[in-house]
Design a protein around this motif. Sequence first.
Motif, PDB file in Angstrom:
ATOM      1  N   ARG A   1     -48.641 -75.439  65.162  1.00  0.00           N
ATOM      2  CA  ARG A   1     -49.232 -74.511  64.199  1.00  0.00           C
ATOM      3  C   ARG A   1     -50.680 -74.194  64.562  1.00  0.00           C
ATOM      4  O   ARG A   1     -51.259 -74.789  65.459  1.00  0.00           O
ATOM      5  N   ARG A   2     -51.260 -73.241  63.797  1.00  0.00           N
ATOM      6  CA  ARG A   2     -52.696 -72.998  63.927  1.00  0.00           C
ATOM      7  C   ARG A   2     -53.480 -74.134  63.276  1.00  0.00           C
ATOM      8  O   ARG A   2     -54.619 -74.391  63.636  1.00  0.00           O
ATOM      9  N   ARG A   3     -52.870 -74.786  62.326  1.00  0.00           N
ATOM     10  CA  ARG A   3     -53.530 -75.926  61.687  1.00  0.00           C
ATOM     11  C   ARG A   3     -53.221 -77.193  62.470  1.00  0.00           C
ATOM     12  O   ARG A   3     -52.189 -77.266  63.144  1.00  0.00           O
TER      13      ARG A   3
ATOM     14  N   ILE B   1     -52.862 -71.065  69.305  1.00  0.00           N
ATOM     15  CA  ILE B   1     -52.790 -69.652  68.918  1.00  0.00           C
ATOM     16  C   ILE B   1     -52.820 -68.845  70.212  1.00  0.00           C
ATOM     17  O   ILE B   1     -53.368 -69.306  71.226  1.00  0.00           O
ATOM     18  N   ASP B   2     -52.205 -67.664  70.206  1.00  0.00           N
ATOM     19  CA  ASP B   2     -52.339 -66.791  71.376  1.00  0.00           C
ATOM     20  C   ASP B   2     -53.481 -65.808  71.127  1.00  0.00           C
ATOM     21  O   ASP B   2     -53.732 -65.399  69.989  1.00  0.00           O
ATOM     22  N   ILE B   3     -54.202 -65.466  72.194  1.00  0.00           N
ATOM     23  CA  ILE B   3     -55.374 -64.590  72.055  1.00  0.00           C
ATOM     24  C   ILE B   3     -54.897 -63.145  72.026  1.00  0.00           C
ATOM     25  O   ILE B   3     -54.660 -62.537  73.071  1.00  0.00           O
ATOM     26  N   SER B   4     -54.707 -62.612  70.818  1.00  0.00           N
ATOM     27  CA  SER B   4     -54.319 -61.214  70.686  1.00  0.00           C
ATOM     28  C   SER B   4     -55.483 -60.381  70.151  1.00  0.00           C
ATOM     29  O   SER B   4     -55.740 -59.284  70.628  1.00  0.00           O
ATOM     30  N   ASP B   5     -56.202 -60.898  69.180  1.00  0.00           N
ATOM     31  CA  ASP B   5     -57.272 -60.119  68.534  1.00  0.00           C
ATOM     32  C   ASP B   5     -58.642 -60.347  69.180  1.00  0.00           C
ATOM     33  O   ASP B   5     -59.602 -59.673  68.837  1.00  0.00           O
TER      34      ASP B   5
ATOM     35  N   SER C   1     -45.207 -63.844  73.289  1.00  0.00           N
ATOM     36  CA  SER C   1     -46.485 -64.538  73.221  1.00  0.00           C
ATOM     37  C   SER C   1     -46.622 -65.285  71.894  1.00  0.00           C
ATOM     38  O   SER C   1     -47.137 -66.412  71.856  1.00  0.00           O
ATOM     39  N   ASP C   2     -46.144 -64.675  70.809  1.00  0.00           N
ATOM     40  CA  ASP C   2     -46.187 -65.365  69.511  1.00  0.00           C
ATOM     41  C   ASP C   2     -45.228 -66.549  69.477  1.00  0.00           C
ATOM     42  O   ASP C   2     -45.545 -67.588  68.900  1.00  0.00           O
ATOM     43  N   LEU C   3     -44.050 -66.407  70.086  1.00  0.00           N
ATOM     44  CA  LEU C   3     -43.148 -67.567  70.181  1.00  0.00           C
ATOM     45  C   LEU C   3     -43.821 -68.674  70.997  1.00  0.00           C
ATOM     46  O   LEU C   3     -43.765 -69.847  70.629  1.00  0.00           O
TER      47      LEU C   3
HETATM   48 MG    MG Z   1     -50.266 -64.613  67.562  1.00  0.00          MG
END
Ligand code: MG
Length: 309
Positions: free
Chosen positions: A147-149, A194-198, A73-75
């Motif tokens: 990126r997140r940015r 971004i992936d929704i983890s938190d 998921s992070d990849l």
């Molecule tokens: Mg992540």
Amino acid sequence: VNGEQAYIRWLRQRWVAHPRVLVGPGDDAAVLTWPSDRSVVVTTDMLMEGTCFVLAQAGARRVGRKALAVNLSDLAAMAARPVACVVSVALPQVGGRAVAEELYLGMEELSKAFDIPIVGGDTNSWSGPLVIAVTALGECGPRGPVRRRGAQAGDWLLLTGPLGGSLLGHHLTFTPRVREALTLVDLVRVHAMIDISDGLSTDLAHLCQESDCGACVEAALLPIRPEAEQFDDGRSPLEHALHDGEDFELLFAVSPEDGASLLADQPLQPLGVHLYRIGSCRSEKTLTLILPDGRSQPLVPRGYEHRLD
Ligand SMILES: [Mg+2]
């Protein structure tokens, strides 16, 4: 010691040759081929019994699967293609061999599905609870990494699927959105992802912070998993969708033009994935939730955070 050696023999018997792997499990380190024009994307994630899962409820096979899935998921969130991974485990001394095999079988399923060979790792046992850490390597095509940015005021915020109630099972069985991310970056310029983890509220805050912008989320547009309605804890399904986390859907920002064409064309439908618009980015650096009745209120990040005192 015998147990570990027997386990490693079992692992090596299951090894299947892979074109990117020059040296696989069994040596001091693995060796991969890497095209000289590609950069390496590296991510790691650790799951700890008690904090991240309850072994007796989840079962070791699903824990193994999840340990690899969260890395995939992070990849995906970087729009990287999976290449290889390594796995370190701290096994319980009693019953550890059976747990180890089940963990591996869970990882093997995703390893095959996403063509990410498990090229090595470290097997330990101790008197403590189960810990499993996966490190995954990926590579980006000419359009990556995302990126997140990079999100800009006016961008549309899109989501790859409904949120909330993941704790009731989805967090163990989700499909990482790797193919979806690779398809998206081929079609449009994804400004930030971004992936929704938190949890949406927390992960959206991360994306906005990195992008130096704010956002508004329209509650009426937010897709909510049916499981989010199955709680009797005084929190609404909307609150579960906003804050629960472990959904592992992708949240990304694109221009309104690209967003409109993605929504109209639904290019991920062949993968069984529907795209939703949930809001927009704004220059004002706050997070706002627009309720279905039109009132708006601050969207406070209330997702998961590891405690550090
Ligand atoms: Mg992540």
